[in-house]
Scaffold this motif. Structure first.
Motif, PDB file in Angstrom:
ATOM      1  N   PHE A 141      41.315  42.973  50.194  1.00  0.00           N
ATOM      2  CA  PHE A 141      42.714  44.031  49.298  1.00  0.00           C
ATOM      3  C   PHE A 141      44.006  43.599  50.040  1.00  0.00           C
ATOM      4  O   PHE A 141      45.193  43.434  48.794  1.00  0.00           O
ATOM      5  CB  PHE A 141      42.285  45.485  50.282  1.00  0.00           C
ATOM      6  CG  PHE A 141      41.178  46.132  48.523  1.00  0.00           C
ATOM      7  CD1 PHE A 141      41.697  46.231  47.898  1.00  0.00           C
ATOM      8  CD2 PHE A 141      40.469  46.380  49.711  1.00  0.00           C
ATOM      9  CE1 PHE A 141      40.362  46.895  46.504  1.00  0.00           C
ATOM     10  CE2 PHE A 141      38.840  47.435  48.460  1.00  0.00           C
ATOM     11  CZ  PHE A 141      38.845  46.904  47.667  1.00  0.00           C
ATOM     12  N   PRO A 142      44.079  42.929  51.284  1.00  0.00           N
ATOM     13  CA  PRO A 142      45.108  42.630  51.715  1.00  0.00           C
ATOM     14  C   PRO A 142      44.910  41.399  51.020  1.00  0.00           C
ATOM     15  O   PRO A 142      46.862  40.634  50.469  1.00  0.00           O
ATOM     16  CB  PRO A 142      44.748  42.364  53.757  1.00  0.00           C
ATOM     17  CG  PRO A 142      43.860  43.450  53.482  1.00  0.00           C
ATOM     18  CD  PRO A 142      43.327  43.165  52.458  1.00  0.00           C
ATOM     19  N   LEU A 143      44.484  40.478  51.018  1.00  0.00           N
ATOM     20  CA  LEU A 143      45.233  39.199  49.939  1.00  0.00           C
ATOM     21  C   LEU A 143      45.458  39.521  48.348  1.00  0.00           C
ATOM     22  O   LEU A 143      46.027  38.440  47.921  1.00  0.00           O
ATOM     23  CB  LEU A 143      43.192  38.852  49.876  1.00  0.00           C
ATOM     24  CG  LEU A 143      43.255  37.646  50.580  1.00  0.00           C
ATOM     25  CD1 LEU A 143      42.216  37.081  50.811  1.00  0.00           C
ATOM     26  CD2 LEU A 143      44.460  37.119  51.410  1.00  0.00           C
ATOM     27  N   ILE A 144      44.763  40.702  47.910  1.00  0.00           N
ATOM     28  CA  ILE A 144      44.817  41.479  46.295  1.00  0.00           C
ATOM     29  C   ILE A 144      46.253  41.387  45.853  1.00  0.00           C
ATOM     30  O   ILE A 144      47.150  40.906  45.248  1.00  0.00           O
ATOM     31  CB  ILE A 144      43.821  41.961  45.836  1.00  0.00           C
ATOM     32  CG1 ILE A 144      42.839  41.191  45.345  1.00  0.00           C
ATOM     33  CG2 ILE A 144      44.296  42.020  44.117  1.00  0.00           C
ATOM     34  CD1 ILE A 144      41.623  42.449  45.264  1.00  0.00           C
ATOM     35  N   ILE A 145      46.521  42.304  47.044  1.00  0.00           N
ATOM     36  CA  ILE A 145      48.052  42.944  47.271  1.00  0.00           C
ATOM     37  C   ILE A 145      48.992  42.050  47.181  1.00  0.00           C
ATOM     38  O   ILE A 145      49.953  41.565  46.745  1.00  0.00           O
ATOM     39  CB  ILE A 145      47.938  43.163  48.245  1.00  0.00           C
ATOM     40  CG1 ILE A 145      47.189  45.263  47.666  1.00  0.00           C
ATOM     41  CG2 ILE A 145      49.097  44.469  48.412  1.00  0.00           C
ATOM     42  CD1 ILE A 145      47.070  46.272  49.087  1.00  0.00           C
ATOM     43  N   LEU A 146      49.140  40.485  48.662  1.00  0.00           N
ATOM     44  CA  LEU A 146      49.603  39.810  48.544  1.00  0.00           C
ATOM     45  C   LEU A 146      50.170  39.056  47.447  1.00  0.00           C
ATOM     46  O   LEU A 146      51.002  38.532  47.365  1.00  0.00           O
ATOM     47  CB  LEU A 146      49.130  38.948  49.527  1.00  0.00           C
ATOM     48  CG  LEU A 146      50.401  37.573  50.142  1.00  0.00           C
ATOM     49  CD1 LEU A 146      51.540  38.264  50.869  1.00  0.00           C
ATOM     50  CD2 LEU A 146      49.806  37.345  51.402  1.00  0.00           C
ATOM     51  N   LEU A 156      45.109  33.365  45.147  1.00  0.00           N
ATOM     52  CA  LEU A 156      45.189  34.671  46.611  1.00  0.00           C
ATOM     53  C   LEU A 156      44.397  35.926  45.565  1.00  0.00           C
ATOM     54  O   LEU A 156      43.715  36.582  46.916  1.00  0.00           O
ATOM     55  CB  LEU A 156      46.653  35.068  46.927  1.00  0.00           C
ATOM     56  CG  LEU A 156      47.080  34.676  47.943  1.00  0.00           C
ATOM     57  CD1 LEU A 156      48.913  35.164  47.775  1.00  0.00           C
ATOM     58  CD2 LEU A 156      46.645  33.663  49.358  1.00  0.00           C
ATOM     59  N   ILE A 157      44.791  35.955  44.217  1.00  0.00           N
ATOM     60  CA  ILE A 157      44.076  37.528  44.050  1.00  0.00           C
ATOM     61  C   ILE A 157      42.493  37.038  43.812  1.00  0.00           C
ATOM     62  O   ILE A 157      42.008  37.773  44.421  1.00  0.00           O
ATOM     63  CB  ILE A 157      44.558  37.534  42.913  1.00  0.00           C
ATOM     64  CG1 ILE A 157      46.022  38.493  42.665  1.00  0.00           C
ATOM     65  CG2 ILE A 157      43.647  38.649  42.184  1.00  0.00           C
ATOM     66  CD1 ILE A 157      46.866  38.826  41.375  1.00  0.00           C
ATOM     67  N   ASN A 158      42.434  35.608  43.403  1.00  0.00           N
ATOM     68  CA  ASN A 158      41.074  35.669  43.270  1.00  0.00           C
ATOM     69  C   ASN A 158      40.085  34.853  44.492  1.00  0.00           C
ATOM     70  O   ASN A 158      38.824  35.633  44.184  1.00  0.00           O
ATOM     71  CB  ASN A 158      41.039  34.106  42.027  1.00  0.00           C
ATOM     72  CG  ASN A 158      41.383  34.138  40.496  1.00  0.00           C
ATOM     73  OD1 ASN A 158      40.912  35.365  40.193  1.00  0.00           O
ATOM     74  ND2 ASN A 158      41.718  33.115  39.791  1.00  0.00           N
ATOM     75  N   ILE A 159      41.168  34.535  45.191  1.00  0.00           N
ATOM     76  CA  ILE A 159      40.212  34.575  46.605  1.00  0.00           C
ATOM     77  C   ILE A 159      39.355  35.602  46.829  1.00  0.00           C
ATOM     78  O   ILE A 159      38.774  36.359  47.905  1.00  0.00           O
ATOM     79  CB  ILE A 159      41.208  33.693  47.560  1.00  0.00           C
ATOM     80  CG1 ILE A 159      40.906  31.834  47.294  1.00  0.00           C
ATOM     81  CG2 ILE A 159      40.306  33.971  49.098  1.00  0.00           C
ATOM     82  CD1 ILE A 159      42.025  31.693  47.844  1.00  0.00           C
ATOM     83  N   GLY A 160      40.964  36.611  46.795  1.00  0.00           N
ATOM     84  CA  GLY A 160      40.411  38.914  47.718  1.00  0.00           C
ATOM     85  C   GLY A 160      39.300  39.001  46.058  1.00  0.00           C
ATOM     86  O   GLY A 160      38.621  39.936  47.319  1.00  0.00           O
ATOM     87  N   ILE A 161      38.920  39.055  45.254  1.00  0.00           N
ATOM     88  CA  ILE A 161      38.113  38.875  44.582  1.00  0.00           C
ATOM     89  C   ILE A 161      37.012  38.775  45.027  1.00  0.00           C
ATOM     90  O   ILE A 161      35.784  38.913  44.822  1.00  0.00           O
ATOM     91  CB  ILE A 161      38.055  39.439  42.960  1.00  0.00           C
ATOM     92  CG1 ILE A 161      39.280  39.634  42.625  1.00  0.00           C
ATOM     93  CG2 ILE A 161      36.849  39.596  42.191  1.00  0.00           C
ATOM     94  CD1 ILE A 161      40.176  40.032  41.133  1.00  0.00           C
ATOM     95  N   LEU A 162      36.864  37.604  44.973  1.00  0.00           N
ATOM     96  CA  LEU A 162      35.545  36.833  45.779  1.00  0.00           C
ATOM     97  C   LEU A 162      35.572  37.329  47.312  1.00  0.00           C
ATOM     98  O   LEU A 162      34.101  37.619  47.560  1.00  0.00           O
ATOM     99  CB  LEU A 162      35.855  35.235  45.667  1.00  0.00           C
ATOM    100  CG  LEU A 162      34.210  34.097  46.106  1.00  0.00           C
ATOM    101  CD1 LEU A 162      33.499  34.595  45.435  1.00  0.00           C
ATOM    102  CD2 LEU A 162      35.240  32.803  46.560  1.00  0.00           C
TER     103      LEU A 162
END
Length: 239
Positions: A141-146, A156-162
């Motif tokens: 979630f921090p990665l998605i928010i960032l 960043l969003i895709n890494i967060g989802i992964l």
């Protein structure tokens, strides 16, 4: 709230949140079912009067497992087997009870010890995934928010989802581990004649109810992952 799609409706309501609600309802129902099932059969005392602790010790010995300790711990249905320190921990509701439910739960945890002794691959795989899944759940979630803050940074969003998806992988691997432990438990109880057929059927119902909580958890996580993909997977720009 970040908007997506068209129409004023999305200013006030995120329809994908229904997926989260569905997951919470499923998990809640599964938890309530296992608790009610355990309470029902916790009043069903085994005819031989064997406690959960005695059943566990008997099962381990019968399977030639002599390096696993059995201890009582606080809590209700906090039973677990730790392959790291070779310790089988039984909750207060299980350790000293002579109920069919308690014996079934104790036997289930012994099933994990048997898996460990036989190098059951899914158990080894689950243990290997644990640290990775924990890290993934923490940073997702921090990665998605960032990523959203940084002008919808796709990477960043895709890494967060992964990263979040690793939690689902862990839970999917957990399913065969739990079902196999219950299968082993019922087989050992039948072979050792600790429970008669009527008692075995009651123990089976308790273990099936417990297994459903793992199915519910995996389904809830899948729905949460689906929501993240719907919200952020297309890397939509803020309207």
């Amino acid at each position: 709230m970040f908007m997506y799609g068209n129409g004023m409706f999305y200013n006030f309501f995120d329809p994908t949140f229904l997926l989260v609600i569905a997951g919470l309802v499923i998990s809640g129902l599964a938890s309530a079912y296992v608790n009610s099932t355990f309470r029902k059969y916790d009043d069903f005392r085994s005819r031989k009067g064997v406690t959960g602790t005695a059943a566990a010790e008997y099962i381990l010995h019968s399977q030639g497992i002599n390096d696993v300790g059995v201890q009582q711990i606080a809590g209700d249905l906090t039973d677990n087997y730790n392959s790291g320190n070779k310790m089988l921990s039984l909750s207060e509701a299980t350790a000293q009870s002579t109920s069919v439910a308690a014996i079934g739960v104790a036997a289930h945890e012994c099933g994990h010890a048997v898996q460990d002794a036989k190098n059951y691959f899914p158990l080894r795989l689950r243990a290997a995934i644990v640290p990775i899944a924990n890290i993934g759940s923490t940073i997702s979630f921090p990665l998605i928010i960032l990523g959203v803050i940084m002008s919808w940074n796709a990477t960043l969003i895709n890494i967060g989802i992964l990263a979040f998806s690793l939690a689902l992988v862990f839970q999917l691997v957990t399913l065969p581990v739990e079902f196999d432990a219950s299968r082993r438990a019922l087989g050992i109880l039948r072979e050792g004649a600790l429970l008669d057929e009527e008692e075995l059927e009651a123990a089976r119902k308790v273990l099936v109810a417990a297994a459903l909580t793992y199915v519910a958890a995996a389904l809830a996580t899948f729905l949460q992952l689906l929501r993240l993909i719907l919200l952020f997977g297309g890397n939509r720009s803020r309207d």
